[in-house]
Motif scaffolding. Structure first.
Motif, PDB file in Angstrom:
ATOM      1  N   ARG A  19      26.754  20.310 -33.952  1.00  0.00           N
ATOM      2  CA  ARG A  19      27.423  19.270 -33.177  1.00  0.00           C
ATOM      3  C   ARG A  19      26.420  18.342 -32.476  1.00  0.00           C
ATOM      4  N   ARG A  20      25.337  18.911 -31.972  1.00  0.00           N
ATOM      5  CA  ARG A  20      24.366  18.106 -31.235  1.00  0.00           C
ATOM      6  C   ARG A  20      23.733  17.045 -32.125  1.00  0.00           C
ATOM      7  N   ILE A  21      23.338  17.424 -33.328  1.00  0.00           N
ATOM      8  CA  ILE A  21      22.720  16.476 -34.256  1.00  0.00           C
ATOM      9  C   ILE A  21      23.730  15.411 -34.687  1.00  0.00           C
ATOM     10  N   GLY A  22      24.955  15.845 -35.000  1.00  0.00           N
ATOM     11  CA  GLY A  22      25.974  14.891 -35.436  1.00  0.00           C
ATOM     12  C   GLY A  22      26.303  13.857 -34.377  1.00  0.00           C
ATOM     13  N   VAL A  23      26.486  14.347 -33.148  1.00  0.00           N
ATOM     14  CA  VAL A  23      26.786  13.421 -32.050  1.00  0.00           C
ATOM     15  C   VAL A  23      25.619  12.487 -31.790  1.00  0.00           C
ATOM     16  N   ASP A  24      24.412  13.015 -31.923  1.00  0.00           N
ATOM     17  CA  ASP A  24      23.217  12.193 -31.734  1.00  0.00           C
ATOM     18  C   ASP A  24      23.149  11.067 -32.768  1.00  0.00           C
ATOM     19  N   MET A  25      23.505  11.368 -34.006  1.00  0.00           N
ATOM     20  CA  MET A  25      23.489  10.346 -35.058  1.00  0.00           C
ATOM     21  C   MET A  25      24.545   9.279 -34.796  1.00  0.00           C
ATOM     22  N   ILE A  26      25.730   9.694 -34.369  1.00  0.00           N
ATOM     23  CA  ILE A  26      26.768   8.715 -34.022  1.00  0.00           C
ATOM     24  C   ILE A  26      26.280   7.825 -32.874  1.00  0.00           C
ATOM     25  N   GLY A  27      25.625   8.449 -31.895  1.00  0.00           N
ATOM     26  CA  GLY A  27      25.098   7.685 -30.762  1.00  0.00           C
ATOM     27  C   GLY A  27      24.071   6.663 -31.185  1.00  0.00           C
ATOM     28  N   ARG A  28      23.191   7.068 -32.122  1.00  0.00           N
ATOM     29  CA  ARG A  28      22.174   6.121 -32.609  1.00  0.00           C
ATOM     30  C   ARG A  28      22.809   4.973 -33.382  1.00  0.00           C
ATOM     31  N   TRP A  29      23.836   5.279 -34.178  1.00  0.00           N
ATOM     32  CA  TRP A  29      24.532   4.227 -34.934  1.00  0.00           C
ATOM     33  C   TRP A  29      25.156   3.210 -33.980  1.00  0.00           C
ATOM     34  N   ILE A  30      25.837   3.717 -32.955  1.00  0.00           N
ATOM     35  CA  ILE A  30      26.479   2.831 -31.978  1.00  0.00           C
ATOM     36  C   ILE A  30      25.420   2.061 -31.185  1.00  0.00           C
ATOM     37  N   PHE A  31      24.370   2.776 -30.776  1.00  0.00           N
ATOM     38  CA  PHE A  31      23.343   2.147 -29.944  1.00  0.00           C
ATOM     39  C   PHE A  31      22.653   0.997 -30.673  1.00  0.00           C
ATOM     40  N   TRP A  32      22.096   1.294 -31.861  1.00  0.00           N
ATOM     41  CA  TRP A  32      21.310   0.261 -32.536  1.00  0.00           C
ATOM     42  C   TRP A  32      22.173  -0.909 -32.989  1.00  0.00           C
ATOM     43  N   ASN A  33      23.337  -0.644 -33.565  1.00  0.00           N
ATOM     44  CA  ASN A  33      24.215  -1.737 -33.983  1.00  0.00           C
ATOM     45  C   ASN A  33      24.711  -2.537 -32.781  1.00  0.00           C
ATOM     46  N   GLY A  34      25.228  -1.810 -31.778  1.00  0.00           N
ATOM     47  CA  GLY A  34      25.806  -2.480 -30.619  1.00  0.00           C
ATOM     48  C   GLY A  34      24.795  -3.245 -29.806  1.00  0.00           C
ATOM     49  N   VAL A  35      23.659  -2.609 -29.501  1.00  0.00           N
ATOM     50  CA  VAL A  35      22.661  -3.250 -28.651  1.00  0.00           C
ATOM     51  C   VAL A  35      22.051  -4.474 -29.324  1.00  0.00           C
ATOM     52  N   LEU A  36      21.689  -4.353 -30.607  1.00  0.00           N
ATOM     53  CA  LEU A  36      21.043  -5.489 -31.275  1.00  0.00           C
ATOM     54  C   LEU A  36      22.028  -6.625 -31.540  1.00  0.00           C
ATOM     55  N   ALA A  37      23.286  -6.315 -31.839  1.00  0.00           N
ATOM     56  CA  ALA A  37      24.291  -7.378 -31.994  1.00  0.00           C
ATOM     57  C   ALA A  37      24.537  -8.072 -30.656  1.00  0.00           C
ATOM     58  N   ALA A  38      24.616  -7.278 -29.585  1.00  0.00           N
ATOM     59  CA  ALA A  38      24.802  -7.847 -28.242  1.00  0.00           C
ATOM     60  C   ALA A  38      23.589  -8.672 -27.839  1.00  0.00           C
ATOM     61  N   ALA A  39      22.384  -8.193 -28.207  1.00  0.00           N
ATOM     62  CA  ALA A  39      21.163  -8.941 -27.883  1.00  0.00           C
ATOM     63  C   ALA A  39      21.140 -10.281 -28.622  1.00  0.00           C
TER      64      ALA A  39
END
Length: 396
Positions: free
Chosen positions: A274-294
């Motif tokens: 679960r920890r690895i899976g949630v971490d991957m979802i977090g990275r997907w949201i972070f990089w897509n969301g942050v760079l699109a917002a930037a």
């Protein structure tokens, strides 16, 4: 007869090709004199119906619906069209001529003499779409870089330099450079249009036709016309008259990326817990969301648009049929509704960085473009991090 005028006698018909520079004051006079002296049965103009309307009706920009443009997935096309128009406009300003004035002069002179005119060029939207679709990812990157560079290039162009554009040696050199730098673009912008123009000129009515077109098209159009007269080539151009359907391979790649991302996250849960899976979802949201917002922030987007970019990018990146640029562009257009003045100064503002931020329509396009680029970068970074995660899981 000038050095940029060709008189062809083909199958008993006289087809006269008059080459122009689109921002040349001399070309305007040459066009008027050619129509007066030759009195053709028909005048063929290197325009399509939409450009003809915008040339003869300067207020046509007022009818632009930016939200409709984005929904039809024409944001990049409009941006490219504006950049090209702005570049020509700025070059013409140095010599006191507006782009297309020689075409307008041909239309007005033909109307005065009651000579029919025919618009023989392919619609610019189709040409730009075909140029984009025929390019590889590297070619598209080079095309975007060239467009951005031309948009903000403030180099002054003299009248003599503009007149040199009508000389075959100058045009040959430019075409060779274009073919080497962007072969797919040269194929669509020049080679295909040479054939398209020739086919429609050939189909003009009357025994004496005068065609007014850019000097760079003269050699190619002449070659195609001679082949049509010889019966070795058809005047039918329907195969290059529209945008081809997206290749099944490109569609498959889009969905394969989606499947790969989802499968990668699922594998993370299965093999890493679960920890690895949630971490991957977090990275997907972070990089897509942050760079699109930037990207949206860099474009001067409204705070609500920035939020929409952050929320929308991780979702739209998994859906090949919609991009985050459409979401952010529409939100920006709704919360910062364009004014009539934005329509009026659209082409003028497209010639400067300040204009892109000042004009609300151009800012919508800038938001669309930069949020899309940000999300694309986020997808690549997140995807690369997934590969690293799975490498550690399977090869530790």
């Amino acid at each position: 007869m000038t050095q940029t005028e060709k008189c062809l006698v083909l199958n008993g018909r006289e087809i006269r090709l008059l080459g122009t520079a689109h921002i040349s004051s001399d070309s305007i006079q040459e066009v008027i004199e050619a129509i007066k002296s030759n009195q053709p049965d028909c005048v063929a103009i290197e325009l399509d119906e939409k450009r003809y309307k915008s040339l003869t009706d300067p207020d046509s920009w007022r009818n632009l619906d930016i939200i409709k443009v984005l929904r039809k997935k024409e944001g990049f096309l409009l941006l490219a069209n504006l950049v090209l128009a702005s570049f020509q406009r700025r070059m013409g300003t140095n010599v006191g001529v507006k782009p297309g004035d020689e075409m307008k002069a041909a239309i007005l002179q033909s109307e005065e003499m009651e000579i029919p005119t025919v618009m023989v060029d392919r619609p610019i939207q189709i040409t730009l779409r075909r140029a984009w679709m025929k390019n590889s990812l590297w070619g598209k990157s080079k095309l975007l870089a060239a467009m951005i560079a031309s948009a903000f290039d403030d180099e002054k162009v003299s009248p003599d330099q503009i007149e040199n554009l009508k000389k075959s040696s100058e045009m040959d050199s430019m075409m060779s450079e274009l073919a080497e730098y962007l072969p797919a673009v040269k194929e669509v912008l020049i080679d295909e249009r040479d054939r398209y123009l020739a086919g429609h000129i050939w189909n003009c009515t009357g025994d004496r036709v005068l065609a007014v077109l850019g000097a760079g098209h003269l050699p190619g159009v002449q070659r195609h016309l001679e082949q049509m007269a010889a019966g070795t080539e058809s005047a039918d151009t329907t195969d290059i008259a529209d945008v081809p359907h997206k290749r099944s391979l490109s569609q498959l790649i889009g969905w394969c990326i989606t499947v790969a991302v989802v499968a990668g996250i699922a594998a993370g849960f299965y093999f890493g817990g679960r920890r690895i899976g949630v971490d991957m979802i977090g990275r997907w949201i972070f990089w897509n969301g942050v760079l699109a917002a930037a990207g949206t922030l860099l474009a001067g987007g409204h705070p609500l648009t920035i939020i929409a970019g952050f929320i929308g990018a991780p979702i739209t990146s998994l859906c090949p049929v919609i991009g985050v640029g459409m979401v952010t562009g529409i939100v920006q257009a709704v919360v910062c509704k364009p004014k009539v003045s934005d329509m009026e100064f659209l082409q003028q503002d497209a010639g400067s960085i300040r204009g892109f931020y000042h004009n609300r329509i151009l800012r919508v396009l800038l938001v669309f473009f930069l949020s899309t680029m940000g999300s694309a970068a986020g997808t690549i970074i997140a995807g690369a991090s997934f590969v690293g995660t799975h490498s550690r899981l399977f090869f530790k």
